[in-house]
Design an enzyme around this catalytic site. Sequence first.
Site, short mmCIF file in Angstrom:
data_model
loop_
_atom_site.label_atom_id
_atom_site.label_comp_id
_atom_site.label_asym_id
_atom_site.label_seq_id
_atom_site.Cartn_x
_atom_site.Cartn_y
_atom_site.Cartn_z
N PHE A 167 0.84 -1.20 0.00
CA PHE A 167 0.00 0.00 0.00
C PHE A 167 0.89 1.26 0.00
O PHE A 167 1.91 1.29 0.66
CB PHE A 167 -0.90 -0.04 1.24
CG PHE A 167 -2.01 0.97 1.23
CD1 PHE A 167 -3.19 0.71 0.57
CD2 PHE A 167 -1.85 2.18 1.89
CE1 PHE A 167 -4.22 1.65 0.57
CE2 PHE A 167 -2.88 3.11 1.89
CZ PHE A 167 -4.06 2.85 1.22
N ASP A 221 0.96 -5.67 8.18
CA ASP A 221 -0.13 -4.73 7.97
C ASP A 221 -1.40 -5.56 7.79
O ASP A 221 -1.52 -6.32 6.83
CB ASP A 221 0.18 -3.87 6.74
CG ASP A 221 -0.86 -2.78 6.54
OD1 ASP A 221 -2.04 -3.03 6.83
OD2 ASP A 221 -0.49 -1.68 6.08
N TYR A 268 -11.63 0.98 10.12
CA TYR A 268 -12.79 1.49 9.36
C TYR A 268 -13.13 0.61 8.17
O TYR A 268 -14.05 0.90 7.43
CB TYR A 268 -12.57 2.94 8.92
CG TYR A 268 -11.27 3.21 8.19
CD1 TYR A 268 -11.11 2.84 6.86
CD2 TYR A 268 -10.20 3.81 8.84
CE1 TYR A 268 -9.93 3.06 6.20
CE2 TYR A 268 -9.00 4.04 8.19
CZ TYR A 268 -8.87 3.65 6.86
OH TYR A 268 -7.68 3.87 6.22
N LYS A 269 -12.35 -0.46 7.97
CA LYS A 269 -12.62 -1.36 6.84
C LYS A 269 -13.57 -2.45 7.33
O LYS A 269 -14.73 -2.17 7.57
CB LYS A 269 -11.29 -1.87 6.29
CG LYS A 269 -10.52 -0.70 5.64
CD LYS A 269 -9.14 -1.04 5.13
CE LYS A 269 -8.56 0.19 4.42
NZ LYS A 269 -7.11 0.08 4.18
N ARG A 329 -12.33 -3.33 -8.15
CA ARG A 329 -12.14 -4.10 -6.93
C ARG A 329 -13.48 -4.29 -6.23
O ARG A 329 -14.22 -3.33 -6.01
CB ARG A 329 -11.15 -3.34 -6.03
CG ARG A 329 -10.43 -4.21 -5.05
CD ARG A 329 -9.40 -3.42 -4.29
NE ARG A 329 -10.01 -2.29 -3.58
CZ ARG A 329 -9.45 -1.68 -2.52
NH1 ARG A 329 -8.28 -2.06 -2.09
NH2 ARG A 329 -10.07 -0.69 -1.93
C1 LIG Z 1 -6.33 1.23 4.06
C2 LIG Z 1 -4.87 0.96 4.25
C3 LIG Z 1 -4.05 1.89 4.90
C4 LIG Z 1 -4.61 3.23 5.31
O1 LIG Z 1 -3.85 3.96 6.19
P1 LIG Z 1 -4.54 5.26 6.88
O2 LIG Z 1 -3.49 5.83 7.71
O3 LIG Z 1 -5.75 4.79 7.60
O4 LIG Z 1 -4.96 6.16 5.77
C5 LIG Z 1 -2.72 1.54 5.13
N1 LIG Z 1 -2.22 0.33 4.71
C6 LIG Z 1 -3.01 -0.57 4.06
C7 LIG Z 1 -2.45 -1.88 3.63
C8 LIG Z 1 -4.34 -0.27 3.81
O5 LIG Z 1 -5.11 -1.14 3.15
#
Ligand SMILES: *Cc1c(COP(=O)(O)O)cnc(C)c1O
Length: 418
Positions: free
Chosen positions: A141, A218, A243-244, A392
């Site tokens: 990410f 992660d 939040y996911k 997706r």
């Molecule tokens: C959604 C996501 C993030 C988001 O990070 P935020 O600090 O909440 O914006 C980070 N890493 C991965 C792998 C994600 O899927």
Amino acid sequence: MRAATDAAGRLEALAAEASRLDEADPLRAYRDRFVGAGSSLVYFDGNSLGRPPKATADRLDRFIRDEWGGRLIRGWDEAWMDLPFAIGDTIGRVAIGAAGGQTVIGDSTTVLLYKLVRAAFDAQRSADPARVEIVLDRDNFPTDRYLVEGIAAERGGRVRWIEVDQRSGVDAPALAAAVGPDTAVVVLSHVAYRSGHLADAASLTRIAHDAGALVLWDLCHSAGSVPVEADAWGFDLAVGCTYKYLNGGPGSPAFAYVAARHQAALAQPIQGWMGAADVFAMGPRYSPAAGMRRFLSGTPPILGMLAMQDTLAMIEETGMPAIREKSVALTEFALRVADELLVPLGVELASPRDASERGGHVTFSHPAMRAVTAALWEQDVIPDYRDPGGLRIGLSPLSTSFTETLAGLRAVGAALPH
Ligand SMILES: *Cc1c(COP(=O)(O)O)cnc(C)c1O
């Protein structure tokens, strides 16, 4: 005429199968516990922003009237100071296989990743000055890649990139080739955000440990969707979004896991009063708290911690194995529908075909997908788009039905060029 009849027959068979799967689904009643699930909108983005649980409206109202409104600043002493640890322990217990005292909720995922990767890098390098590399994959990410590059630049370290196929993710041979006596920390996603590839976290952790490295997982796309056994799989560190699949609401704070064996040796770089040994001593110098408190920095966002408690309660009722079973059934059904309706239109699967290597979302690619996504949003069918040409589909197990999945994929087919 004949072809049209066949197509109608195939659609009817798929619709019957979706109904049958919904009826047989042991988690089907959970869908009704989410706001908006009764409408015809198709939501394929629960892996980006989960739907709100209905119970959360009451919880927020009660919090504002009774706790914030009634207790005012007394609320900190009475409950809120402890909430990041209490909810952290609940996440540990119900979603990520962590015994108590190792998980806390705090800042955003990005900030927690920064704090933990930097702490781990510094600890590893001071134990062995040769360990200057942070290993991660090119398709991790963006926030993970960007902040690792920043830490390497700031601390005089190096990034070692693993090249990966965007349709899958990091496997054992690729990691084994990247780690060695130079490796300080490995940063990997358990479920790849683009392809949905599910990493074999236990094996990859072992490979990193054999090379003397620490691993940060992660868990953004796995917490609440895929079973995780942080303790049993030997994780050192982990961070994940709430939040996911945990439905914590836009910007709800992330969680951090630090294995008990590492806590005392790790010093995170944002030394704030909330991470100090005695928060209200307000002494002249920072001295980190024992345990997970040292990974906090400033005042925690209590309002943002409310909604996720309703989803955590549902996960506790069902257990992660039942959620994973539904999740696999949903993605298997989506692949079957796509094979019938989308592949003939030139769509390709950009996710692992084997369910054991796949998390809770799948990506389909076609050059027209950017325009298709925009058209679908107008029709209340909500997937998301990821370059290059990837549509997706996130299938949140507690709130998504098979009928909804079929309706959404039919809409994708109708929006593609014929
Ligand atoms: C959604 C996501 C993030 C988001 O990070 P935020 O600090 O909440 O914006 C980070 N890493 C991965 C792998 C994600 O899927």
